[in-house]
Design a protein around this motif. Structure first.
Motif, PDB file in Angstrom:
ATOM      1  N   HIS A 317      11.666  -2.359  -4.571  1.00 38.90           N
ATOM      2  CA  HIS A 317      12.591  -3.185  -3.690  1.00 38.90           C
ATOM      3  C   HIS A 317      11.839  -3.505  -2.341  1.00 38.90           C
ATOM      4  O   HIS A 317      12.051  -4.717  -1.644  1.00 38.90           O
ATOM      5  CB  HIS A 317      13.941  -2.675  -3.525  1.00 38.90           C
ATOM      6  N   GLU A 318      11.317  -2.444  -1.980  1.00 39.89           N
ATOM      7  CA  GLU A 318      10.535  -2.791  -0.641  1.00 39.89           C
ATOM      8  C   GLU A 318       9.677  -3.673  -0.936  1.00 39.89           C
ATOM      9  O   GLU A 318       9.182  -4.753  -0.020  1.00 39.89           O
ATOM     10  CB  GLU A 318       9.726  -1.260  -0.338  1.00 39.89           C
ATOM     11  N   ARG A 319       8.799  -3.836  -1.939  1.00 48.86           N
ATOM     12  CA  ARG A 319       7.845  -5.151  -2.141  1.00 48.86           C
ATOM     13  C   ARG A 319       8.399  -6.305  -2.510  1.00 48.86           C
ATOM     14  O   ARG A 319       7.946  -7.084  -1.789  1.00 48.86           O
ATOM     15  CB  ARG A 319       7.199  -4.404  -3.606  1.00 48.86           C
ATOM     16  N   MET A 320       9.641  -6.306  -2.977  1.00 42.94           N
ATOM     17  CA  MET A 320      10.278  -7.618  -3.133  1.00 42.94           C
ATOM     18  C   MET A 320      10.832  -8.049  -1.726  1.00 42.94           C
ATOM     19  O   MET A 320      10.513  -9.224  -1.330  1.00 42.94           O
ATOM     20  CB  MET A 320      11.533  -7.654  -4.138  1.00 42.94           C
ATOM     21  N   GLU A 321      11.378  -7.316  -0.771  1.00 43.94           N
ATOM     22  CA  GLU A 321      11.744  -7.600   0.612  1.00 43.94           C
ATOM     23  C   GLU A 321      10.653  -7.895   1.380  1.00 43.94           C
ATOM     24  O   GLU A 321      10.786  -8.629   2.494  1.00 43.94           O
ATOM     25  CB  GLU A 321      12.665  -6.447   0.986  1.00 43.94           C
ATOM     26  N   GLU A 322       9.351  -7.525   1.464  1.00 43.74           N
ATOM     27  CA  GLU A 322       8.186  -7.861   2.002  1.00 43.74           C
ATOM     28  C   GLU A 322       7.855  -9.244   1.940  1.00 43.74           C
ATOM     29  O   GLU A 322       7.762  -9.819   2.775  1.00 43.74           O
ATOM     30  CB  GLU A 322       7.214  -7.023   1.769  1.00 43.74           C
TER      31      GLU A 322
END
Length: 334
Positions: A317-322
């Motif tokens: 999810h962090e990767r997507m939000e970045e």
């Protein structure tokens, strides 16, 4: 169920609305397949923007769906509900789920599953259902894109974007896309886009008019909304079709609706998750007939960004939000 299926499984729950770290492993009961459903032993699960919205508390699951995130999986059929149709225990499948994909087992309607495409790994296959169902229905059914038409898709390096570029190109369209960096634009061109527009440096309306001889785009797929709505109307061709599938830039806008009348535009939209299992089964049947052969021959393939272990869903999810990902983010369930 057979005796080989455990009573409990590991799943990733949303412990409270919030940031990625609210995603935590829990022990849950393995679901029982209802009539018409199959139970899938999940091997991989795709990560999608609706999962992020659900985690934030902005996209609750539809009535009767699992509270766990996860809208697409790959794996093997582990058990059959009454009337599950074509499937047999052990069949490798990919499937669209209304929720519950971030887990070791998930129950889905049998018609919402498709055979694992020949030669695909489970992690590759888990990247297929959500985007391919979404793009097929919105671009080819609602948008009625035809060979020779001009197609504009915003967010070309998203999961939706990379899928839309490939599908539109495979079915004979002239493909234009927007993306947020030179690197992302290059990735879009490698996928088959005829023109990639860096929206941070160029005005997509002006470029679309330029490359189409001032005719505009026949079909526009948009997940941005906001001020893109009025600009889409400007970029659209006469009799153009604009299909809305998201509102990353906001769901309210000031729009000159005169363009809608003068150009005889159609502005439609849809959401996939709340639709009935029967509707999704119809989309699945169309995909199996028209798209699955292109996957088996590798004319189409999902663009893979990163793969994370199930228990590190928060990192996905962090990767997507970045916002730096190109293609699909997938969880390896094991």
């Amino acid at each position: 169920m057979t005796g080989t299926i455990p009573a409990k499984m590991t799943a990733i729950a949303i412990t409270q609305p919030g940031g990625p770290l609210v995603l935590k492993p829990e022990r849950r009961d393995v679901p029982e397949p209802a009539p018409g459903q199959i139970l899938i032993r999940v091997r991989a699960a795709g990560v999608n923007r609706p999962d992020v919205l659900q985690r934030q508390g902005a996209y609750p699951p539809p009535p009767g769906a699992s509270d766990l995130p996860g809208l697409e999986v790959s794996g093997e059929v582990a058990a059959l509900g009454v009337g599950a149709g074509r499937w047999r225990v052990g069949d490798p499948v990919v499937a669209l789920a209304a929720g519950g994909g971030y887990a070791e087992y998930v129950a889905v309607h049998g018609t919402n599953a498709l055979p694992l495409p020949a030669g695909f790994t489970f992690t590759e296959a888990a990247a297929l259902p959500e985007t391919f169902f979404t793009v097929w229905h919105n671009v080819f059914e609602r948008g009625a894109l035809k060979a020779g038409e001009r197609f504009l898709v915003h967010g070309g390096t998203s999961g939706i974007g990379t899928t839309a570029i490939q599908l539109a190109k495979a079915f004979g369209a002239y493909v234009i896309t927007t993306a947020g960096s030179a690197e992302k634009c290059e990735a879009c061109v490698r996928l088959g886009a005829d023109r990639a527009i860096n929206h941070r440096e160029e005005d997509f309306v002006a470029v679309v008019k330029e490359v189409t001889g001032d005719n505009g785009a026949d079909v526009i797929l948009d997940m941005v909304g906001g001020d893109y709505i009025d600009r889409n109307y400007a970029a659209a061709a006469m009799e153009g079709r604009i299909v809305q599938i998201g509102f990353l830039g906001g769901s309210k806008a000031t729009v000159n609706f005169g363009k809608l009348m003068v150009k005889r535009l159609v502005h439609t939209g849809s959401t996939l998750r709340p639709r009935s299992a029967e509707f999704k089964g119809e989309v699945a049947a169309a995909l199996e007939q028209k798209v699955w052969p292109l996957l088996a021959s590798r004319q189409l393939a999902p663009v893979m960004d990163m793969i994370f272990p199930l228990k590190e869903a928060w990192r996905a999810h962090e990767r997507m939000e970045e916002g730096q990902h190109i293609g699909k983010i997938v969880l390896d369930v094991g």
